[in-house]
Design an enzyme around this catalytic site. Sequence first.
Site, PDB file in Angstrom:
ATOM      1  N   ASP A  22      32.109  34.311  40.454  1.00  0.00           N
ATOM      2  CA  ASP A  22      33.458  33.837  40.154  1.00  0.00           C
ATOM      3  C   ASP A  22      34.062  34.769  39.097  1.00  0.00           C
ATOM      4  OD1 ASP A  22      35.266  31.047  40.104  1.00  0.00           O
ATOM      5  OD2 ASP A  22      35.270  32.145  38.206  1.00  0.00           O
ATOM      6  N   ASN A  79      46.442  35.650  36.631  1.00  0.00           N
ATOM      7  CA  ASN A  79      47.611  35.249  37.422  1.00  0.00           C
ATOM      8  C   ASN A  79      48.788  34.860  36.539  1.00  0.00           C
ATOM      9  OD1 ASN A  79      46.700  35.657  40.068  1.00  0.00           O
ATOM     10  ND2 ASN A  79      45.645  33.681  40.119  1.00  0.00           N
ATOM     11  N   HIS A 112      50.782  36.645  40.556  1.00  0.00           N
ATOM     12  CA  HIS A 112      49.847  36.518  41.677  1.00  0.00           C
ATOM     13  C   HIS A 112      49.661  37.812  42.469  1.00  0.00           C
ATOM     14  CE1 HIS A 112      48.968  32.217  41.413  1.00  0.00           C
ATOM     15  NE2 HIS A 112      50.230  32.068  41.007  1.00  0.00           N
ATOM     16  N   ASP A 138      46.060  39.141  43.453  1.00  0.00           N
ATOM     17  CA  ASP A 138      45.596  39.473  44.804  1.00  0.00           C
ATOM     18  C   ASP A 138      44.986  40.877  44.841  1.00  0.00           C
ATOM     19  OD1 ASP A 138      46.446  37.020  45.676  1.00  0.00           O
ATOM     20  OD2 ASP A 138      48.315  37.757  46.577  1.00  0.00           O
ATOM     21  N   GLU A 184      39.008  32.484  43.686  1.00  0.00           N
ATOM     22  CA  GLU A 184      38.378  33.656  43.085  1.00  0.00           C
ATOM     23  C   GLU A 184      36.861  33.630  43.218  1.00  0.00           C
ATOM     24  OE1 GLU A 184      38.978  30.715  39.599  1.00  0.00           O
ATOM     25  OE2 GLU A 184      39.857  31.204  41.540  1.00  0.00           O
TER      26      GLU A 184
END
Length: 370
Positions: free
Chosen positions: A248, A256, A261, A265, A291
């Site tokens: 993770d 973010n 975002h 990404d 994630e």
Amino acid sequence: MPLNIGAATPPPNGEHRPEPYAGRERKRAALLAIFVLSWVGTTLAWALMESRGVSSPTLRAVFAANIVFHPLMFAMVYWRLLPEPVVDLSCLLFATGVCAACMVLRLYFPSYGGRIDLEPLYLWIPVIYVFAFIVAGHKSSLRISLGIMALFLVISLPYLLQSPSSRFANFTVQLHMVSAVLVAALYFFSSYQQRLQAAQLTMDELATLSHTDELTRLPNRRRISQVVGYELTRFERYGRGFALIMLDIDHFKDVNDRFGHPVGDRALKALALRARQALRDGDTLGRWGGEEFVIVLPEAGLDDALRKAHALCAHVARAPLIDDLSITISCGVASVTPADTAESLFHRADAALYAAKQQGRNRAESAAPA
């Protein structure tokens, strides 16, 4: 969330698909065998005709051309001196040329082609159309076949106009009719095969999309579940152990919130690439969701998987992931035990991941046995 386990489905890196190389080698072996058999058959036929006294200078030239051509093509294929499409086209043109030359000599120069029997020759001409549809593409084969048919029509048309009642006229007309029907049938079946292949390709694409994460292009949660189901089956049947790493991104919400975002990404895609660099070819890396990522390590014990997870954490933290953005990851490791199910294995890996988060992040922790 219930897991969709397909125990009989092999993992992406372990699937047994026929490789193009193997198909090319089989075709090469078949071509070599055909050239050998053709050469032997031509030699025996020539010897038989000579022993019966039914040969002629023209037939000897035809046989000699075949006896030279077949070993030449054999050498080209054996030592890979020419690409396969060139060999295929050469064979097609050679067969067409021999048939056309024999047709011209028999119809217009009987003093040279009087010993050439048109009936067997006309039986070989349709084989040329079949061969054209085998070696060429759908539309290309139609164009080639129509060109060959036009060649034979041009050769025979003056003869048919001058001698409509001759002994070969009716048989020649039938040849062109059969050729037209055969080319139309071959084109129909070729078109059907092309549509079938297109439909199969669409089905394969849909299957790929159903098992692929849209953002990272990694196996998605469904596919990872199938891979784990497959590994569990191997473990139950053959005792082949495996391990999971659940990882993770640390503080991904902050990434973010701070950068947006789109940057998040990009970070996910970059992490997928970097993590893949640290894994073996047989390992499966997939996106579990958000994630979170999962790595399936076949034939790996707990200690090996834990070392791999520590190395992965260091590999990710070593340099900025994108631009000046540096991130770290936390990993939870679980190794399969006889008491495990897919759910319990994922649960233990997730618990180990939670422990790594609690103990400061940018680290790997192992799960307690089931």
